[in-house]
Design a protein around this motif. Structure first.
Motif, PDB file in Angstrom:
ATOM      1  N   UNK A  19       0.839  -1.203   0.000  1.00 22.26           N
ATOM      2  CA  UNK A  19       0.000   0.000   0.000  1.00 22.26           C
ATOM      3  C   UNK A  19       0.878   1.259   0.000  1.00 22.26           C
ATOM      4  N   UNK A  20       1.967   1.202   0.754  1.00 23.43           N
ATOM      5  CA  UNK A  20       2.885   2.345   0.776  1.00 23.43           C
ATOM      6  C   UNK A  20       3.547   2.533  -0.591  1.00 23.43           C
ATOM      7  N   UNK A  21       3.920   1.409  -1.227  1.00 23.50           N
ATOM      8  CA  UNK A  21       4.544   1.525  -2.557  1.00 23.50           C
ATOM      9  C   UNK A  21       3.535   2.012  -3.599  1.00 23.50           C
ATOM     10  N   UNK A  22       2.260   1.716  -3.392  1.00 28.22           N
ATOM     11  CA  UNK A  22       1.261   2.236  -4.351  1.00 28.22           C
ATOM     12  C   UNK A  22       1.190   3.763  -4.242  1.00 28.22           C
ATOM     13  N   UNK A  23       1.358   4.271  -3.010  1.00 26.79           N
ATOM     14  CA  UNK A  23       1.318   5.738  -2.820  1.00 26.79           C
ATOM     15  C   UNK A  23       2.591   6.370  -3.354  1.00 26.79           C
ATOM     16  N   UNK A  24       3.697   5.675  -3.221  1.00 26.50           N
ATOM     17  CA  UNK A  24       4.992   6.227  -3.619  1.00 26.50           C
ATOM     18  C   UNK A  24       5.773   5.153  -4.372  1.00 26.50           C
ATOM     19  N   UNK A  25       5.709   5.216  -5.712  1.00 29.23           N
ATOM     20  CA  UNK A  25       6.205   4.119  -6.544  1.00 29.23           C
ATOM     21  C   UNK A  25       7.716   4.047  -6.692  1.00 29.23           C
ATOM     22  N   UNK A  26       8.420   5.061  -6.229  1.00 24.83           N
ATOM     23  CA  UNK A  26       9.861   5.064  -6.460  1.00 24.83           C
ATOM     24  C   UNK A  26      10.619   5.107  -5.143  1.00 24.83           C
ATOM     25  N   UNK A  27      11.649   4.252  -5.064  1.00 26.10           N
ATOM     26  CA  UNK A  27      12.457   4.169  -3.856  1.00 26.10           C
ATOM     27  C   UNK A  27      13.865   3.784  -4.314  1.00 26.10           C
ATOM     28  N   UNK A  28      14.870   4.102  -3.516  1.00 22.24           N
ATOM     29  CA  UNK A  28      16.242   3.700  -3.905  1.00 22.24           C
ATOM     30  C   UNK A  28      16.797   2.705  -2.883  1.00 22.24           C
ATOM     31  N   UNK A  29      15.925   2.031  -2.115  1.00 13.71           N
ATOM     32  CA  UNK A  29      16.432   1.229  -0.990  1.00 13.71           C
ATOM     33  C   UNK A  29      17.313   0.058  -1.424  1.00 13.71           C
TER      34      UNK A  29
END
Ligand code: CP
Length: 301
Positions: A24-34
């Motif tokens: 659900x968090x990734x749906x809100x924010x689709x880009x991450x550099x983790x």
């Protein structure tokens, strides 16, 4: 020790719910550099559109790099290299292996050889656990809960690995099942025994119409030509069900139609414009859920 995802039963209920929250968090924010600096292999020995491309997109959106193949005939498998040697080699190069293979049990075998986590992206008619997690996410998003729902599974319940994985996962959430299939493609006995052992109710029918008005989720599947050894047997059951918009007049207002896709003829295109169709959004959800799976297995979420 590495944690792999081979069967949906490798995840506890808490882990499943955790993956859905992270998705659900990734749906809100689709880009991450983790996952910057990581390399992940997508090795597909069987055709795929959604699973491979959404996993590869997930890897890219997490900041990692992807290597792999979508056609094993271009690899040394065509020279006779074994699956064991292939996995041993690839696991020396990467941080995770995502694999689809036509042989049941091949992913479990790969996870026993690999030095890095393995994700089963479908092994024959056996399991497709990342599909199940995106199915659960889609059910949660549309129904607001997973508990106490009636799921009508339709079509190829014999070879349909997505129905086998979903049945096992939903059994954690007090469901009721309907299995709609022709005699030749009925849900295998081992899965019905699984439900009986847990006291979960199910009904069986050959009629698509019979339970349409009672289900919360209508889970349509394709009759899988590639799993039949006898083409005559496939001819007998192909096109056995065809859902039309006109059949939906008496269904529950919030009933949603899911399908792992690809579809052939089992859902008419006139269903696409009804408020019950959810299968394209379901496929989109695969991206967020697969981002969550990868980051969880690598210890980042
Ligand atoms: N749902 C699914 O597994 O689709 P693909 O075969 O296109 O990956």
């Amino acid at each position: 020790m590495n944690k792999s995802l081979i069967s949906i039963q490798d995840f506890s209920k808490d882990e499943i719910l955790h993956i859905l929250e992270v998705a659900k968090e990734f749906e809100k924010n689709r880009t991450s550099r983790i996952l910057e600096g990581k390399v992940i292999a997508c090795i597909f020995f069987e055709p795929s559109t959604r699973t491979r491309l959404s996993f590869e997109t997930a890897v890219n959106r997490l900041g990692a790099k992807v290597i792999g193949f979508s056609d094993a005939s271009n690899t040394s498998v065509s020279k006779g290299e074994t699956l064991k040697d292939t996995i041993k080699m690839v696991s020396n190069y990467v941080d995770m292996i995502i694999m689809r293979h036509p042989l049941e049990g091949s992913s479990r075998y790969a996870s026993e050889i690999s030095s890095v986590p393995v994700v089963n992206a479908g092994d024959g008619a056996n399991q497709h656990p990342s599909q199940t997690l995106l199915d659960l996410y889609s059910i949660m998003q549309t129904q607001g809960r997973l508990d106490g729902l009636t799921i009508d599974m339709v079509g190829d319940l014999k070879y349909g690995r997505t129905t086998h994985s979903l049945l096992q996962a939903m059994s954690l959430f007090n469901p009721e099942f309907v299995f709609t299939a022709p005699e030749e493609l009925k849900m295998p006995g081992e899965y019905k025994d699984f439900l009986k052992d847990r006291g979960i109710k199910y009904s069986e029918t050959t009629s698509l119409e019979e339970y349409l008005d009672v289900c919360d989720i209508l889970y349509m599947t394709r009759v899988q030509q590639e799993r039949f050894t006898d083409p005559m047997e496939y001819e007998k059951v192909k096109g056995v069900y065809r859902l039309h918009a006109s059949m939906l007049s008496g269904v529950k207002e919030n009933m949603k139609i899911l399908h792992p896709l690809p579809r052939v003829s089992e859902i008419d295109q006139d269903v696409d414009d009804t408020p019950h169709a959810y299968y394209f959004k379901q496929a989109e959800n695969g991206l967020y859920v697969r981002m969550a799976i990868i980051s969880y297995l690598l210890g980042y979420r």
